[in-house]
Design a protein around this motif. Structure first.
Motif, mmCIF file in Angstrom:
data_model
loop_
_atom_site.group_PDB
_atom_site.id
_atom_site.type_symbol
_atom_site.label_atom_id
_atom_site.label_comp_id
_atom_site.label_asym_id
_atom_site.label_seq_id
_atom_site.Cartn_x
_atom_site.Cartn_y
_atom_site.Cartn_z
ATOM 1 N N ALA A 1 28.833 59.305 31.713
ATOM 2 C CA ALA A 1 28.617 60.270 30.926
ATOM 3 C C ALA A 1 29.225 59.938 29.471
ATOM 4 C CB ALA A 1 29.516 61.583 31.604
ATOM 5 N N ALA A 2 29.846 58.959 29.344
ATOM 6 C CA ALA A 2 30.609 58.730 28.223
ATOM 7 C C ALA A 2 29.744 57.456 27.473
ATOM 8 C CB ALA A 2 31.757 57.709 28.450
ATOM 9 N N GLY A 3 28.428 57.197 28.074
ATOM 10 C CA GLY A 3 27.198 56.513 27.300
ATOM 11 C C GLY A 3 27.540 55.051 27.727
ATOM 12 N N ILE A 4 28.290 54.749 28.832
ATOM 13 C CA ILE A 4 28.557 53.349 29.121
ATOM 14 C C ILE A 4 27.524 53.129 30.071
ATOM 15 C CG2 ILE A 4 30.179 51.751 30.101
ATOM 16 C CD1 ILE A 4 32.349 53.648 29.071
ATOM 17 N N THR A 5 26.926 51.790 30.054
ATOM 18 C CA THR A 5 25.945 51.441 31.232
ATOM 19 C C THR A 5 26.667 50.526 32.218
ATOM 20 O OG1 THR A 5 24.014 51.151 29.822
ATOM 21 C CG2 THR A 5 23.868 49.881 31.724
ATOM 22 N N VAL A 6 26.810 50.925 33.543
ATOM 23 C CA VAL A 6 27.641 50.385 34.593
ATOM 24 C C VAL A 6 26.806 49.297 35.405
ATOM 25 C CG1 VAL A 6 29.060 50.826 36.484
ATOM 26 C CG2 VAL A 6 28.968 52.438 34.691
ATOM 27 N N HIS A 7 27.442 48.281 35.517
ATOM 28 C CA HIS A 7 26.751 47.438 36.627
ATOM 29 C C HIS A 7 27.657 46.814 37.650
ATOM 30 C CE1 HIS A 7 24.041 46.473 32.845
ATOM 31 N NE2 HIS A 7 25.337 46.858 32.353
ATOM 32 N N LEU A 8 27.208 46.478 38.819
ATOM 33 C CA LEU A 8 28.269 46.037 39.844
ATOM 34 C C LEU A 8 27.532 44.671 40.391
ATOM 35 C CD1 LEU A 8 29.905 46.339 42.356
ATOM 36 C CD2 LEU A 8 28.231 47.691 43.613
ATOM 37 N N ILE A 9 28.380 43.686 40.475
ATOM 38 C CA ILE A 9 28.300 42.316 41.266
ATOM 39 C C ILE A 9 29.248 42.462 42.290
ATOM 40 C CG2 ILE A 9 28.526 39.943 41.163
ATOM 41 C CD1 ILE A 9 27.771 40.131 38.322
ATOM 42 N N PRO A 10 28.962 42.712 43.581
ATOM 43 C CA PRO A 10 29.986 42.900 44.761
ATOM 44 C C PRO A 10 30.678 41.694 44.986
ATOM 45 C CG PRO A 10 27.724 43.623 45.326
ATOM 46 C CD PRO A 10 27.633 43.011 44.055
ATOM 47 N N SER A 11 32.079 41.799 45.128
ATOM 48 C CA SER A 11 33.123 40.493 45.233
ATOM 49 C C SER A 11 34.443 41.117 45.660
ATOM 50 C CB SER A 11 32.984 39.894 43.951
ATOM 51 O OG SER A 11 33.954 38.740 44.132
ATOM 52 N N SER A 12 35.024 40.215 46.343
ATOM 53 C CA SER A 12 36.495 40.305 46.807
ATOM 54 C C SER A 12 37.451 39.855 45.662
ATOM 55 C CB SER A 12 36.810 39.960 48.159
ATOM 56 O OG SER A 12 36.632 38.585 48.077
ATOM 57 N N ASN A 13 38.627 39.864 45.816
ATOM 58 C CA ASN A 13 39.604 39.455 44.950
ATOM 59 C C ASN A 13 39.178 37.836 44.676
ATOM 60 O OD1 ASN A 13 40.894 41.899 44.316
ATOM 61 N ND2 ASN A 13 42.829 41.287 45.335
ATOM 62 N N LEU A 14 39.458 37.193 45.672
ATOM 63 C CA LEU A 14 39.401 35.416 45.795
ATOM 64 C C LEU A 14 37.920 35.407 45.406
ATOM 65 C CD1 LEU A 14 41.909 34.435 48.349
ATOM 66 C CD2 LEU A 14 42.304 34.519 45.824
ATOM 67 N N GLY A 15 37.141 35.946 45.783
ATOM 68 C CA GLY A 15 35.638 35.961 45.653
ATOM 69 C C GLY A 15 35.223 35.947 44.230
ATOM 70 N N LEU A 16 36.019 36.527 43.495
ATOM 71 C CA LEU A 16 35.784 36.520 42.046
ATOM 72 C C LEU A 16 35.269 35.163 41.280
ATOM 73 C CD1 LEU A 16 38.127 39.054 40.695
ATOM 74 C CD2 LEU A 16 35.506 39.440 40.849
ATOM 75 N N PHE A 17 36.086 34.060 41.771
ATOM 76 C CA PHE A 17 35.898 32.719 41.349
ATOM 77 C C PHE A 17 34.581 32.418 41.656
ATOM 78 C CE2 PHE A 17 40.665 33.465 41.988
ATOM 79 C CZ PHE A 17 40.779 33.699 40.483
ATOM 80 N N LEU A 18 34.139 32.808 42.830
ATOM 81 C CA LEU A 18 32.620 32.484 42.945
ATOM 82 C C LEU A 18 31.649 33.233 42.057
ATOM 83 C CD1 LEU A 18 32.799 32.592 46.971
ATOM 84 C CD2 LEU A 18 33.225 30.350 45.133
ATOM 85 N N GLN A 19 32.136 34.027 41.364
ATOM 86 C CA GLN A 19 31.007 34.882 40.324
ATOM 87 C C GLN A 19 30.871 34.274 39.015
ATOM 88 O OE1 GLN A 19 29.312 36.870 42.530
ATOM 89 N NE2 GLN A 19 30.980 36.805 44.185
ATOM 90 N N VAL A 20 31.774 33.410 38.813
ATOM 91 C CA VAL A 20 31.626 32.902 37.331
ATOM 92 C C VAL A 20 30.162 32.554 36.866
ATOM 93 C CG1 VAL A 20 32.528 30.952 35.689
ATOM 94 C CG2 VAL A 20 33.962 31.927 37.703
ATOM 95 N N GLN A 21 29.276 31.893 37.486
ATOM 96 C CA GLN A 21 28.025 31.594 36.862
ATOM 97 C C GLN A 21 27.226 32.821 37.053
ATOM 98 O OE1 GLN A 21 27.138 28.659 35.704
ATOM 99 N NE2 GLN A 21 29.139 27.775 36.332
ATOM 100 N N LYS A 22 27.362 33.758 37.906
ATOM 101 C CA LYS A 22 26.778 34.913 37.804
ATOM 102 C C LYS A 22 26.953 35.671 36.543
ATOM 103 C CE LYS A 22 25.781 35.634 42.710
ATOM 104 N NZ LYS A 22 26.050 36.829 43.962
#
Length: 411
Positions: free
Chosen positions: A56-77
């Motif tokens: 509603a505030a004009g922001i486009t929202v994106h999701l890449i599913p991950s857990s806390n420690l799993g965030l470090f596996l998402q760097v390339q993505k």
């Protein structure tokens, strides 16, 4: 030729209803979106989220599913996602997203702004050390209060202020939209209804900032269901129910007040891990009829407007948004001097402060405000004036826009 909009990617672990999360859509509504384009990337899905408010505030929202420690596996993505979408700036919030942003930017030339919403001593060991070791690998660290900035300075790995270093630390205190957060009276509700009806007849909608003042049916029905007698004082708080808020002490203070002022009611807006324990404490006290736990609410203005005192027993804070919103609705504050609270409240002017360890004194200050209506009125007006003067969202957004332009120009 129109100026190319600056594309800002807000990076955050999850989109619950915490203060840090809510600031993203609230600031976007004030930003000049002819010059800025906002996106938000998050990783942990929660049922009670604010995605609709972001959109509603004009922001486009994106999701890449991950857990806390799993965030470090998402760097390339994440790095690929940034390249494909041509973002100009990463604005990360809270330690996990900050650490990820620094890994992403390690081999990718994009300015990184990081907002720190709390003092470092309060983080768990993993997020603390991850934050500390990577901290200098960003352009600007924004502290929401002077105490948070001091915490950064004391805990950063090596000297964050070394001459010629990349990192700059700046204080941008949290703000609130004072036009939206106003005490709700029957006259104001009627005015908003008339404006909404007129806008509908004219074939145009009211702005989000205006319509968000209108409580939805759930908020209205919940307010009615509270069954608080007219004219009875209400002491309240809006919070995530977690240990830092020390809500068991909040309830203890409430019970002590009831011994002297048995007609007072207490209102808690929010939810979290501590809810079951707080409910048990209230039920065992025999005073459950004086307590109202209404859960997470999208529209909090009706609840803030019903409060006479905003009571906070927190052990630590950054600079609490909910408190600023309450002050904007003319609610004086009685609180522990936790984090940035002491930078906002002038003791004896907009409310009263105690030291964190001296939480028992909260009771006497609440009693004083309940018994002295002239003092209460004076502090209520001073609370709103303080927010308008020093803690407006317009001021906060203006300072953020300066930072965005500076990092693009290489500081």
């Amino acid at each position: 030729m129109s100026e190319k909009r600056i594309k800002v990617l807000h990076l955050i672990k999850s989109l619950g209803r915490g203060g840090a999360e809510k600031l993203i859509p609230e600031t976007a509504l004030i930003h000049d979106q002819r010059k800025f384009e906002f996106h938000c990337l998050y990783f942990y899905f929660q049922k009670n989220n604010i995605i609709d408010e972001l959109e509603a505030a004009g922001i486009t929202v994106h999701l890449i599913p991950s857990s806390n420690l799993g965030l470090f596996l998402q760097v390339q993505k994440v790095r690929k996602f940034i390249k494909e979408n041509g973002f100009d700036i990463i604005h990360a919030h809270l330690p996990w997203a900050g650490i990820l942003a620094r890994f992403v930017g390690g081999k990718f030339p994009i300015p990184i702004v990081y907002t720190e919403h709390n003092t470092w001593e309060r983080y768990n060991k993993v997020s603390y050390w991850g934050n500390r070791i990577t901290f200098k690998q960003q352009d600007v660290a924004v502290a929401v209060s002077n105490e948070v900035a001091l915490s950064m300075q004391l805990n950063s790995f090596f000297d964050p202020y070394q001459r010629g270093g990349r990192l700059k630390i700046k204080v941008v205190q949290n703000g609130v939209n004072t036009e939206e957060f106003r005490k709700e009276t029957e006259d104001r509700r009627q005015m908003l209804r008339l404006r909404s009806a007129q806008a509908t007849e004219d074939g145009r909608g009211m702005s989000d900032a205006s319509t968000s003042c209108l409580p939805d049916r759930q908020a209205l029905s919940m307010t009615v269901a509270l069954n608080i007698p007219e004219g009875v004082a209400v002491i309240g708080k809006v919070a995530v129910f977690r240990s830092q808020k020390r809500l068991w002490l909040w309830v203890e203070v409430a019970l002590r007040i009831l011994e002297k002022q048995p007609e007072v009611h207490f209102l808690l807006v929010g939810d979290g891990d501590w809810r079951g324990r707080i409910e048990k404490q209230i039920n065992e006290s025999g005073k459950a009829q004086n307590f109202h736990l209404v859960g997470v609410q999208k529209h909090v203005i009706p609840y803030l407007s019903r409060m006479d005192i905003y009571l906070s027993s927190s052990e630590f804070e950054g600079l609490p948004i909910a408190m600023l919103e309450a002050m904007s609705c003319e609610v004086p504050v009685v609180a522990t001097r936790a984090g940035g609270i002491g930078e906002v409240i002038q003791h004896g002017v907009q409310g009263f402060l105690t030291e964190v360890e001296n939480w028992e004194a909260l009771e006497s200050y609440c009693i004083q405000l309940l018994e002295d209506r002239e003092l209460h009125k004076k502090m209520a007006l001073a609370a709103r004036e303080r927010v308008i003067e020093k803690f407006s969202m317009k001021r906060m957004v203006g300072e953020l826009e300066v930072i965005y332009r500076e990092v693009l120009e290489g500081l």
